[in-house]
Design an enzyme around this catalytic site. Structure first.
Site: not given
Ligand code: NAI
Ligand code: 15L
Length: 265
Positions: A14, A51, A72, A135
């Site tokens: 994202l 973090l 995260g 999670y």
């Molecule tokens: P992602 O896993 O691609 O990105 C998360 C980033 O956080 C990674 O680059 C990782 O290196 C970093 N990270 C992990 N642990 C860390 C730490 N201890 N300290 C610093 N950085 C750390 O996930 P994505 O898809 O980009 O999602 C971003 C956020 O949105 C997440 O919090 C996820 O839970 C939330 N989210 C995303 C959804 C989606 O459809 N992509 C759906 C629902 C929630």
């Molecule tokens: C999330 O929370 C995850 O970060 C993402 O990778 C997708 O799996 C999304 O939910 C989903 O429910 O499609």
């Protein structure tokens, strides 16, 4: 317009998607993640760190007037790594925000905070939490932290329960959960422009015909998603098999997260 918007988890899916599209919102971006990554230009300032590192977090938040917290663990994992990044990490974020003068925060929560609800239910901001794994539990913790910091300290946060934010829906479940990148950007714009935000729970989903989530409780903020996953239905039908109707994943909003066994030792 914000002076400096912090994006945590900026190297993730994202983060990469939104960073090039935030010019209308902030003059500059502070971008942060665990490891080094490529910047998009001089308007991005890189800070690498964890973090869970309190001192790093205090430095990270300094001089920022907005935060999009994406950092995260973003999938189901055993409790220990989730405890570090998503529980201790969110505590550090709020402590650091307090020291930095309470910049407004957008917290990327997840539909997995309510993933055990049946797909026959329509949920709103007051529906009971029902996480579908560690999670999801950690996202509920983050939401509670945001709420507590708002009520006690006046820290504003948009709690965004993101559905599935991808360029297009990848499976039939996402006909209900899809959140288009354009709709996510318009939501971020609203969060940092609206005069009074408070601490609303907003479902991060597009205007999907088959959506499960009702944002009427936060209508007054003025955000209206425009895209609709329905336009991808024919493509999905033609390219991937339809899910079995009695599968646990099909029956619950969290899909495969609800169906997966708990990752205990
Ligand atoms: P992602 O896993 O691609 O990105 C998360 C980033 O956080 C990674 O680059 C990782 O290196 C970093 N990270 C992990 N642990 C860390 C730490 N201890 N300290 C610093 N950085 C750390 O996930 P994505 O898809 O980009 O999602 C971003 C956020 O949105 C997440 O919090 C996820 O839970 C939330 N989210 C995303 C959804 C989606 O459809 N992509 C759906 C629902 C929630
Ligand atoms: C999330 O929370 C995850 O970060 C993402 O990778 C997708 O799996 C999304 O939910 C989903 O429910 O499609």
């Amino acid at each position: 317009m914000l002076e400096k918007l912090l994006i945590t988890g900026a190297a993730g899916a994202l983060g990469k998607m939104i960073r090039p599209r935030l010019q209308k919102i902030a003059k500059s971006l502070r971008v942060s993640d665990l490891h080094e990554f490529a910047l998009n230009g001089d308007h991005e300032e890189l800070m690498i760190g964890d973090l869970v590192d309190t001192e790093f977090m205090n430095r990270l938040l300094q001089d920022c007037d907005g935060v999009v917290h994406l950092g995260g663990i973003s999938i189901e994992q055993p409790f220990e790594p989730i405890l570090q990044a998503n529980v201790i990490g969110i505590h550090n974020l709020y402590q650091a925000a307090k020291k930095a003068g309470q910049p407004r925060i957008l917290f990327a929560s997840s539909n997995h905070a309510i993933g055990y609800h049946s797909v026959s239910e329509r949920l709103d901001a007051l529906s009971p939490i029902m996480p579908d794994g560690f999670y999801g539990v950690s996202k509920v913790f983050g939401e509670a932290m945001a709420s507590m910091y708002f009520n006690k300290e006046g820290q504003e946060t948009a709690i965004v329960r993101i559905g599935s934010c991808f360029p297009e829906p990848k499976d039939h479940r996402m006909l209900s959960t899809w959140f288009s990148p354009d709709d996510f950007i318009s939501l971020i714009e609203m969060v940092f422009k609206v005069e009074t935000l408070g601490c609303p729970i907003i479902y991060g989903a597009s205007n999907n015909d088959e959506g499960w989530w009702d944002n009427s409780k936060t209508e007054s903020l003025g955000w209206r998603p425009k895209d609709n996953a329905e336009e991808f239905r024919a493509k999905l039908d033609a390219t991937i098999p339809k899910p079995a109707p009695d599968d646990i994943a099909t029956l619950h909003q969290g899909g495969s997260f609800a169906a997966a066994p708990l990752m205990t030792k």
